[in-house]
Design a protein around this motif. Structure first.
Motif, PDB file in Angstrom:
ATOM      1  N   ALA A 195       1.755   6.837  -6.684  1.00  0.00           N
ATOM      2  CA  ALA A 195       0.783   7.687  -7.035  1.00  0.00           C
ATOM      3  C   ALA A 195       1.198   9.244  -6.370  1.00  0.00           C
ATOM      4  O   ALA A 195       0.220  10.050  -6.754  1.00  0.00           O
ATOM      5  CB  ALA A 195      -0.628   7.184  -6.772  1.00  0.00           C
ATOM      6  N   ASP A 196       2.060   9.406  -5.838  1.00  0.00           N
ATOM      7  CA  ASP A 196       2.547  10.371  -5.180  1.00  0.00           C
ATOM      8  C   ASP A 196       1.266  10.995  -4.132  1.00  0.00           C
ATOM      9  O   ASP A 196       0.877  12.129  -4.336  1.00  0.00           O
ATOM     10  CB  ASP A 196       2.731  11.646  -6.036  1.00  0.00           C
ATOM     11  CG  ASP A 196       3.597  12.758  -5.639  1.00  0.00           C
ATOM     12  OD1 ASP A 196       4.493  12.610  -4.569  1.00  0.00           O
ATOM     13  OD2 ASP A 196       3.402  13.876  -6.220  1.00  0.00           O
ATOM     14  N   ALA A 197       0.837   9.979  -3.452  1.00  0.00           N
ATOM     15  CA  ALA A 197      -0.115  10.224  -2.602  1.00  0.00           C
ATOM     16  C   ALA A 197      -0.030   9.887  -0.991  1.00  0.00           C
ATOM     17  O   ALA A 197      -0.505   9.081  -0.633  1.00  0.00           O
ATOM     18  CB  ALA A 197      -1.335   9.663  -2.956  1.00  0.00           C
ATOM     19  N   THR A 254      -2.583   9.816   1.486  1.00  0.00           N
ATOM     20  CA  THR A 254      -3.364   8.738   1.527  1.00  0.00           C
ATOM     21  C   THR A 254      -2.843   7.465   2.542  1.00  0.00           C
ATOM     22  O   THR A 254      -3.562   6.947   3.286  1.00  0.00           O
ATOM     23  CB  THR A 254      -3.540   8.065   0.151  1.00  0.00           C
ATOM     24  OG1 THR A 254      -4.100   9.090  -0.617  1.00  0.00           O
ATOM     25  CG2 THR A 254      -4.297   6.635   0.139  1.00  0.00           C
ATOM     26  N   ILE A 255      -1.598   7.315   2.479  1.00  0.00           N
ATOM     27  CA  ILE A 255      -0.956   6.177   3.407  1.00  0.00           C
ATOM     28  C   ILE A 255      -1.105   6.746   4.848  1.00  0.00           C
ATOM     29  O   ILE A 255      -1.210   6.054   5.787  1.00  0.00           O
ATOM     30  CB  ILE A 255       0.321   5.797   3.107  1.00  0.00           C
ATOM     31  CG1 ILE A 255       0.729   4.625   3.855  1.00  0.00           C
ATOM     32  CG2 ILE A 255       1.372   6.932   3.158  1.00  0.00           C
ATOM     33  CD1 ILE A 255      -0.021   3.390   3.971  1.00  0.00           C
ATOM     34  N   THR A 281       0.987   4.073  -2.984  1.00  0.00           N
ATOM     35  CA  THR A 281       0.527   5.386  -2.738  1.00  0.00           C
ATOM     36  C   THR A 281       1.877   6.320  -3.137  1.00  0.00           C
ATOM     37  O   THR A 281       1.893   7.569  -3.468  1.00  0.00           O
ATOM     38  CB  THR A 281       0.337   5.771  -1.025  1.00  0.00           C
ATOM     39  OG1 THR A 281       1.318   5.424  -0.226  1.00  0.00           O
ATOM     40  CG2 THR A 281      -1.020   5.031  -0.860  1.00  0.00           C
ATOM     41  N   ILE A 325       0.878  -1.247  -0.090  1.00  0.00           N
ATOM     42  CA  ILE A 325       0.185   0.101   0.170  1.00  0.00           C
ATOM     43  C   ILE A 325       0.911   1.174  -0.045  1.00  0.00           C
ATOM     44  O   ILE A 325       0.575   2.190  -0.512  1.00  0.00           O
ATOM     45  CB  ILE A 325      -0.870  -0.006   1.215  1.00  0.00           C
ATOM     46  CG1 ILE A 325      -2.004  -1.107   1.020  1.00  0.00           C
ATOM     47  CG2 ILE A 325      -1.546   1.307   1.312  1.00  0.00           C
ATOM     48  CD1 ILE A 325      -2.945  -1.337   2.240  1.00  0.00           C
TER      49      ILE A 325
END
Length: 128
Positions: free
Chosen positions: A76-78, A81-82, A73, A69
């Motif tokens: 996705a450069d997110a 989110t993590i 993330t 996970i």
């Protein structure tokens, strides 16, 4: 979805999994939080003397899934989110600990371990 998983840094996922799993061995050892954690969850020293292989295998699988996970993330450069996923896991673990009447120390030890694992995994992705 295929694009994101195709861009996952699998080396970082693997290294993050191994490092976080190894941290668990230290985290729950008597040298750090293990002895007081065992009391807080109602495990006696004698009961904890052997290695619980099924639990270790389940922990390794869960650690890999968490690292994956983090990898998704990161791809996705997110980062947010993590962080939200980790906070959700920690909140659910805390609630479960309260329902099962674990000590506050045990709950803090378990949720703190999740935070430490995610931090290691994020750092590994930043380096690799």
């Amino acid at each position: 979805m295929a694009e994101i998983t195709a861009n996952v840094n699998w080396l970082a996922v693997g290294v993050g999994t191994v490092l976080a799993f190894m941290l668990g061995g230290l985290w729950y050892s008597p040298k750090l939080f293990g002895a007081k954690w065992m009391k807080g969850v109602g495990i006696s020293e004698e009961a904890g003397s052997g290695q619980p292989v099924p639990a270790l295998l389940a922990q390794f699988l869960a650690t890999f899934l968490l690292a994956w996970i983090v990898g998704v993330t990161a791809a996705a450069d997110a980062l947010l989110t993590i962080i939200l996923v980790a906070l959700t896991i920690m909140a659910l673990m805390g609630a479960g600990g309260l329902f099962s009447r674990k000590s506050r120390y045990a709950i803090a030890t378990e949720t703190g371990f999740v935070a430490a694992m995610v931090a290691i995994m994020i750092l590994v992705h930043a380096v690799l």
